[in-house]
Design a protein around this motif. Structure first.
Motif, mmCIF file in Angstrom:
data_model
loop_
_atom_site.group_PDB
_atom_site.id
_atom_site.type_symbol
_atom_site.label_atom_id
_atom_site.label_comp_id
_atom_site.label_asym_id
_atom_site.label_seq_id
_atom_site.Cartn_x
_atom_site.Cartn_y
_atom_site.Cartn_z
ATOM 1 N N HIS A 150 -4.540 10.263 -3.831
ATOM 2 C CA HIS A 150 -4.575 9.510 -5.113
ATOM 3 C C HIS A 150 -4.872 10.787 -6.279
ATOM 4 O O HIS A 150 -4.539 10.453 -7.363
ATOM 5 C CB HIS A 150 -5.790 8.887 -5.080
ATOM 6 C CG HIS A 150 -7.377 9.452 -4.903
ATOM 7 N ND1 HIS A 150 -7.729 10.280 -3.975
ATOM 8 C CD2 HIS A 150 -8.260 9.466 -6.014
ATOM 9 C CE1 HIS A 150 -8.854 10.750 -4.089
ATOM 10 N NE2 HIS A 150 -9.180 10.344 -5.320
ATOM 11 N N TYR B 299 2.922 5.094 -2.836
ATOM 12 C CA TYR B 299 2.061 4.575 -1.490
ATOM 13 C C TYR B 299 2.994 3.379 -1.192
ATOM 14 O O TYR B 299 2.939 3.260 0.170
ATOM 15 C CB TYR B 299 0.751 4.031 -2.241
ATOM 16 C CG TYR B 299 -0.348 5.053 -2.237
ATOM 17 C CD1 TYR B 299 -1.126 5.399 -1.099
ATOM 18 C CD2 TYR B 299 -0.646 5.899 -3.599
ATOM 19 C CE1 TYR B 299 -2.173 6.352 -1.066
ATOM 20 C CE2 TYR B 299 -1.806 6.864 -3.497
ATOM 21 C CZ TYR B 299 -2.304 7.037 -2.382
ATOM 22 O OH TYR B 299 -3.410 7.876 -2.386
ATOM 23 N N THR C 141 -4.974 2.301 1.417
ATOM 24 C CA THR C 141 -4.436 3.652 0.637
ATOM 25 C C THR C 141 -4.969 4.964 1.252
ATOM 26 O O THR C 141 -4.575 6.152 0.911
ATOM 27 C CB THR C 141 -4.769 3.623 -0.819
ATOM 28 O OG1 THR C 141 -6.189 3.636 -1.201
ATOM 29 C CG2 THR C 141 -4.277 2.224 -1.537
ATOM 30 N N TYR D 165 -6.708 2.575 -5.856
ATOM 31 C CA TYR D 165 -6.223 3.495 -5.016
ATOM 32 C C TYR D 165 -6.912 4.592 -4.267
ATOM 33 O O TYR D 165 -6.781 5.141 -3.385
ATOM 34 C CB TYR D 165 -4.927 4.380 -5.298
ATOM 35 C CG TYR D 165 -3.676 3.420 -5.336
ATOM 36 C CD1 TYR D 165 -2.726 3.367 -4.515
ATOM 37 C CD2 TYR D 165 -3.542 2.515 -6.465
ATOM 38 C CE1 TYR D 165 -1.645 2.625 -4.266
ATOM 39 C CE2 TYR D 165 -2.440 1.482 -6.494
ATOM 40 C CZ TYR D 165 -1.462 1.698 -5.409
ATOM 41 O OH TYR D 165 -0.313 0.875 -5.588
#
Length: 300
Positions: free
Chosen positions: A206, A35, A117, A110
């Motif tokens: 994620h 990320y 994110t 996240y």
């Protein structure tokens, strides 16, 4: 993809192989690296669409992927320094459980921080960077760094604590400090591997960086040989070949015998069976078995 696996497995080995502490949290460092690289390399227009709440200096950044990968690794290393300062005061199974808690924290953050994110949405549009030569370069760097650390004073001291904590402590070895150094170096290469993973697929989500990913990483080390850097390399290749072998086997049965095998969870069950088999019958892994065979033939 195999070379990217080598990068993060060797990165994981720097900590697990030298300290003997089983870490379930390294997928979290991969997520942090992936990320971070996305924040630095995505086009500002894409970030305004997918990640509208990014801080201005990140929202307007558009770095080349190489420095972004390095910074992503450094960011993962800083997080490892902060988290490890608390986690590594624990020992044994308590430390392993704490690494799992760290992964749970990273996964929750996240998957929930939507404006930063993307939360449950995928972040797409990452520039493609991790071709075979770039991946080979980073895998080579990870192997060299792992070999250097293993033979350094810190690596030797850490392996002494792995073998006998009481004796190492009586010899004046600071186990906490050496474990923390190992975790920071390990997290750097794991974070870089996360960046490479994203820039190979050109998207991240994620769900990729969950406990299954951590267990898969550990599976590679156990199959290859926990105590050997060669084992980490070998395990990454072997585990990477298993899904390909299953897919080819299904295709062969379907085309030759008109038999379609679509069993849900077949790969996960096979991985679990292989892991149990190695723990029970070959705890030193494939490289450990090769050393035994080589020693046998050297006797003659």
């Amino acid at each position: 993809q195999t070379l990217i696996r080598v990068t993060f497995v060797v990165g994981l080995w720097i900590f697990v192989g030298n300290s003997g502490v089983v870490s379930f949290g390294h997928a979290g460092f991969m997520a942090i690296g992936a990320y971070c690289s996305a924040w630095l390399t995505l086009k500002p227009q894409s970030k305004s669409l997918f990640l509208p709440d990014l801080w201005p200096f990140l929202a307007n950044a558009e770095w080349h992927v190489f420095p972004a990968a390095v910074v992503s690794g450094l960011f993962a290393a800083v997080i490892a320094l902060i988290a490890g300062a608390a986690i590594l005061r624990l020992t044994g199974i308590a430390a392993s459980i704490a690494t799992f808690a760290f992964l749970a924290i990273v996964y929750t953050v996240y998957s929930s921080w939507e404006g930063v994110t993307g939360a449950t949405s995928s972040v797409v549009g990452l520039p493609r960077y991790a071709d075979q030569w770039v991946s080979f370069g980073w895998a080579s760097a990870a192997v060299l760094a792992a070999a250097w650390y293993a033979n350094s004073a810190s690596g030797l001291a850490l392996r002494a604590t792995r073998e006998d904590e009481v004796a190492a402590d009586a010899s004046g070895i600071n186990m906490y400090r050496h474990r923390l150094v190992s975790l920071v170096v390990s997290a750097f290469f794991t974070g870089v591997a996360g960046a490479l993973f994203g820039h190979n697929a050109t998207y991240i989500t994620h769900e990729t960086f969950d406990v299954v990913m951590s267990i898969t990483l550990l599976l590679m080390i156990v199959i290859g040989g926990l105590g050997f850097i060669h084992g980490a390399f070998l395990g990454a290749i072997v585990v990477g070949l298993i899904p390909v072998t299953i897919a080819n086997g299904r295709s062969f049965l379907a085309t030759t015998f008109d038999v379609n095998i679509t069993i849900p969870g077949l790969e996960s069950a096979l991985f679990a069976a292989i892991l149990i088999g190695f723990i029970l019958f070959e705890p030193m892994g494939l490289y450990g078995r090769w050393l035994k065979i080589r020693t046998y033939f050297e006797l003659f």
